[in-house]
Design an enzyme around this catalytic site. Structure first.
Site, PDB file in Angstrom:
ATOM      1  N   HIS A   1       1.353  -3.811  14.623  1.00 39.20           N
ATOM      2  CA  HIS A   1       1.940  -2.675  13.918  1.00 39.20           C
ATOM      3  C   HIS A   1       1.996  -1.542  14.928  1.00 39.20           C
ATOM      4  O   HIS A   1       0.979  -1.147  15.487  1.00 39.20           O
ATOM      5  CB  HIS A   1       1.089  -2.291  12.710  1.00 39.20           C
ATOM      6  CG  HIS A   1       1.801  -1.373  11.748  1.00 39.20           C
ATOM      7  ND1 HIS A   1       2.359  -0.179  12.144  1.00 39.20           N
ATOM      8  CD2 HIS A   1       2.068  -1.492  10.426  1.00 39.20           C
ATOM      9  CE1 HIS A   1       2.923   0.402  11.095  1.00 39.20           C
ATOM     10  NE2 HIS A   1       2.765  -0.370  10.044  1.00 39.20           N
TER      11      HIS A   1
ATOM     12  N   TYR B   1       3.759   6.769   0.515  1.00 35.38           N
ATOM     13  CA  TYR B   1       2.428   7.356   0.695  1.00 35.38           C
ATOM     14  C   TYR B   1       2.291   8.669  -0.078  1.00 35.38           C
ATOM     15  O   TYR B   1       1.829   9.677   0.446  1.00 35.38           O
ATOM     16  CB  TYR B   1       2.120   7.545   2.190  1.00 35.38           C
ATOM     17  CG  TYR B   1       2.261   6.251   2.956  1.00 35.38           C
ATOM     18  CD1 TYR B   1       1.385   5.195   2.712  1.00 35.38           C
ATOM     19  CD2 TYR B   1       3.302   6.045   3.855  1.00 35.38           C
ATOM     20  CE1 TYR B   1       1.521   3.983   3.373  1.00 35.38           C
ATOM     21  CE2 TYR B   1       3.453   4.828   4.517  1.00 35.38           C
ATOM     22  CZ  TYR B   1       2.563   3.808   4.272  1.00 35.38           C
ATOM     23  OH  TYR B   1       2.707   2.613   4.911  1.00 35.38           O
TER      24      TYR B   1
ATOM     25  N   GLU C   1       6.677  -6.042   8.143  1.00 40.84           N
ATOM     26  CA  GLU C   1       5.933  -5.470   7.007  1.00 40.84           C
ATOM     27  C   GLU C   1       6.366  -4.035   6.743  1.00 40.84           C
ATOM     28  O   GLU C   1       5.551  -3.114   6.822  1.00 40.84           O
ATOM     29  CB  GLU C   1       4.427  -5.518   7.298  1.00 40.84           C
ATOM     30  CG  GLU C   1       3.865  -6.905   7.514  1.00 40.84           C
ATOM     31  CD  GLU C   1       2.480  -6.883   8.189  1.00 40.84           C
ATOM     32  OE1 GLU C   1       2.029  -5.801   8.615  1.00 40.84           O
ATOM     33  OE2 GLU C   1       1.878  -7.954   8.283  1.00 40.84           O
TER      34      GLU C   1
ATOM     35  N   GLY D   1       6.996  -0.640   4.948  1.00 43.80           N
ATOM     36  CA  GLY D   1       6.517   0.041   3.747  1.00 43.80           C
ATOM     37  C   GLY D   1       7.436   1.216   3.472  1.00 43.80           C
ATOM     38  O   GLY D   1       8.334   1.171   2.631  1.00 43.80           O
TER      39      GLY D   1
ATOM     40  N   LYS E   1       0.805  -1.219   0.000  1.00 39.73           N
ATOM     41  CA  LYS E   1       0.000   0.000   0.000  1.00 39.73           C
ATOM     42  C   LYS E   1       0.841   1.273   0.000  1.00 39.73           C
ATOM     43  O   LYS E   1       0.406   2.320  -0.457  1.00 39.73           O
ATOM     44  CB  LYS E   1      -0.962   0.017   1.195  1.00 39.73           C
ATOM     45  CG  LYS E   1      -0.369   0.457   2.537  1.00 39.73           C
ATOM     46  CD  LYS E   1      -1.499   0.772   3.539  1.00 39.73           C
ATOM     47  CE  LYS E   1      -1.006   1.382   4.828  1.00 39.73           C
ATOM     48  NZ  LYS E   1      -0.418   0.423   5.772  1.00 39.73           N
TER      49      LYS E   1
HETATM   50  C1  LIG Z   1       0.581   0.450   6.490  1.00 40.09           C
HETATM   51  C2  LIG Z   1       0.949  -0.866   7.015  1.00 40.09           C
HETATM   52  C3  LIG Z   1       2.282  -1.291   6.982  1.00 40.09           C
HETATM   53  C4  LIG Z   1       3.423  -0.406   6.510  1.00 40.09           C
HETATM   54  O1  LIG Z   1       3.712   0.553   7.461  1.00 40.09           O
HETATM   55  P1  LIG Z   1       5.028   1.471   7.352  1.00 40.09           P
HETATM   56  O2  LIG Z   1       4.920   2.369   8.520  1.00 40.09           O
HETATM   57  O3  LIG Z   1       4.960   2.190   6.039  1.00 40.09           O
HETATM   58  O4  LIG Z   1       6.213   0.598   7.447  1.00 40.09           O
HETATM   59  C5  LIG Z   1       2.567  -2.551   7.430  1.00 40.09           C
HETATM   60  N1  LIG Z   1       1.598  -3.384   7.901  1.00 40.09           N
HETATM   61  C6  LIG Z   1       0.302  -3.007   7.936  1.00 40.09           C
HETATM   62  C7  LIG Z   1      -0.700  -3.971   8.445  1.00 40.09           C
HETATM   63  C8  LIG Z   1      -0.055  -1.739   7.518  1.00 40.09           C
HETATM   64  O5  LIG Z   1      -1.339  -1.368   7.583  1.00 40.09           O
END
Ligand SMILES: *Cc1c(COP(=O)(O)O)cnc(C)c1O
Length: 458
Positions: free
Chosen positions: A197, A390, A274, A276, A69
């Protein structure tokens, strides 16, 4: 074994001694004769590789599953696929993107605790088994729609110190976990692990250690209920650029001992994350063009003319990307992007208090309320670094303003390094990668990027 089928295609090689900033320069030169000075991105895939090597060095026990995402660029996803990363997908379309590039379903976690029934069925039909949940309603949906789900219980964290909070929306409380595990058992479902998270833009590494210790409690509950849990997913939240208060290695210095304490290596627990923002933020530089300008004269300052600290005027610059486009990160990601100058100012160049506005007709479309800029003309450029996370992913074409083109580049050494990792996997230790030790040594350095050649310095 199937890994070496990945290869990003739509990029240009960066010749030795050149960096992303030089390509920005080249594109600007190409456009100098034309009236079409559209905003554009340069994305340096070598930077994504650099992040991957840095990850492996800092957290060797943790396999990254890139959160699609954050930036769903096929080129970025392909690059990460060739490096052996997994993927965190939150929807059918994200699963489609990743699978269309040939990634095996076992390398995908469907990490959205609240899924549409039809999309759970899609995941089931396409072999995606790992998925998160945080409620009993979700358990019942999965029991009805998915035959082989491997469930991961998402727990809430204390994300009060994160820039973007997620636990307001997702995550089971410690109290709720036992009930959920018992319910899963009754429904005949398989719960394989725990995820969390800490919130995006985490500012307190202790949040991770607290969450890891909570996850341990849930693993123990799971064992009591009769599950053999084998997966810990420590989520995202890692910084993607060097301009944050908390550095990546400061976070991993807290995470690693917590993992070793609660999930020691001999416990045979598979640990994933995870990330991002971490992977993409610094790879993208955005160039925007000044399309309009206004000079607002301040009346009272005629007598202050020698005073460097007050200005007789305020400048308003209008550029061709804004908060409905790439700068949606200001609204959704709490970002405060600041420009760097394209033209180096002269030593004695006068600077003015300025504001920067996007191209749409909405007053909300403001990129910077106050910053200090020289007197620029329509047609000049401003650059924004660290714009990969983002940004493009959530931008619209409101008012008919199109999204910027993205030019992908990669150094030859980075390409060779990716080929090598793709064919042989990550070297152990990571320092043994010939691309790290030999030719692309400067690329793997932990220093601020873009210092490797004179031409890169603004
Ligand atoms: C948005 C999201 C991420 C990525 O988060 P970052 O802060 O960009 O590393 C990972 N896992 C889940 C479930 C998310 O919703």
């Amino acid at each position: 074994a199937t890994m070496n089928t990945f290869a990003p295609a739509d990029f240009s090689f960066l010749e030795e001694g050149f960096c992303a900033r030089d390509i920005v320069e080249q594109k600007i030169n190409e456009m100098s004769m034309s009236d079409d000075k559209d905003a554009f991105y340069v994305c340096d895939l070598s930077d994504v590789l650099k992040k991957h090597m840095r990850w492996a060095r800092a957290m060797p026990r943790v396999t990254p599953f890139y959160a699609v995402k954050c930036n769903d660029s096929r080129t970025v996803v392909t690059t990460l696929a060739s490096l052996g990363a997994g993927f965190d997908c939150a929807s059918k379309t994200e699963i489609q993107i990743v699978q269309s590039l040939g990634v095996d379903a076992s390398r995908i976690i469907y990490a959205n605790p609240c899924k549409q029934v039809s999309q759970i069925k899609y995941a089931s039909a396409h072999g995606v088994q790992m998925m998160t949940f945080d409620s009993d309603v979700e358990l019942m949906k999965v029991a009805r729609c998915h035959d082989n789900a491997k469930l991961v219980l998402r727990i809430a964290t204390d994300d009060s110190k994160a820039v973007c909070q997620l636990s307001v929306k997702f995550g089971a409380t410690m109290k709720a976990c036992r009930g959920l595990l018992e319910r899963a058992k009754e429904l005949g479902l398989d719960v394989i692990g725990v995820s969390f998270h800490v919130g995006s833009g985490c500012t307190d590494p202790d949040t991770y250690s607290q969450a890891i210790s909570d996850a341990r409690c849930v693993f123990d509950m799971g064992a009591e209920v009769g599950f053999n849990m084998t997966l810990l997913d420590i989520g995202g939240g890692f910084p993607g650029s060097e301009d944050t208060k908390l550095k990546f290695e400061e976070i991993t210095a807290v995470i690693n001992p917590a993992l070793d304490k609660y999930f020691p290596a001999d416990s045979k627990i598979r640990i994933i994350a995870e990330p991002g923002r971490y992977y993409v933020a610094s790879a993208y530089t955005l160039a925007v063009n000044v399309i309009a300008k206004k000079v607002i004269m301040n009346e009272q300052s005629a007598s202050d003319e020698d005073d460097d600290w007050t200005s007789d005027r305020t400048l308003m610059y209008y550029v061709n990307d804004g908060v409905y486009g790439s700068f949606n990160c200001i609204l959704y990601d709490h970002a405060h992007p600041l420009p760097t100058l394209h033209k180096k100012p002269k030593p004695d160049e006068r600077m003015y208090p300025s504001s920067i506005w996007g191209p749409t007709c909405d007053g909300l479309d403001r990129i910077a309320e106050v910053c200090t800029l020289p007197d620029m003309q329509v047609g000049e450029w401003l650059l924004f670094e660290n714009m990969g996370a983002y940004t493009v992913a959530a931008s619209s074409t409101f008012n008919g303003f199109q999204k910027p083109d993205i030019y992908y580049i990669m150094s030859r050494t980075a390409w060779q390094c990716i080929q090598q990792i793709c064919a042989q996997g990550m070297p152990t230790p990571v320092e043994d990668a010939s691309c790290v030790t030999a030719s692309c040594g400067h690329e793997s350095s932990l220093e601020l990027p873009a210092k490797s050649s004179q031409t890169c310095v603004l």
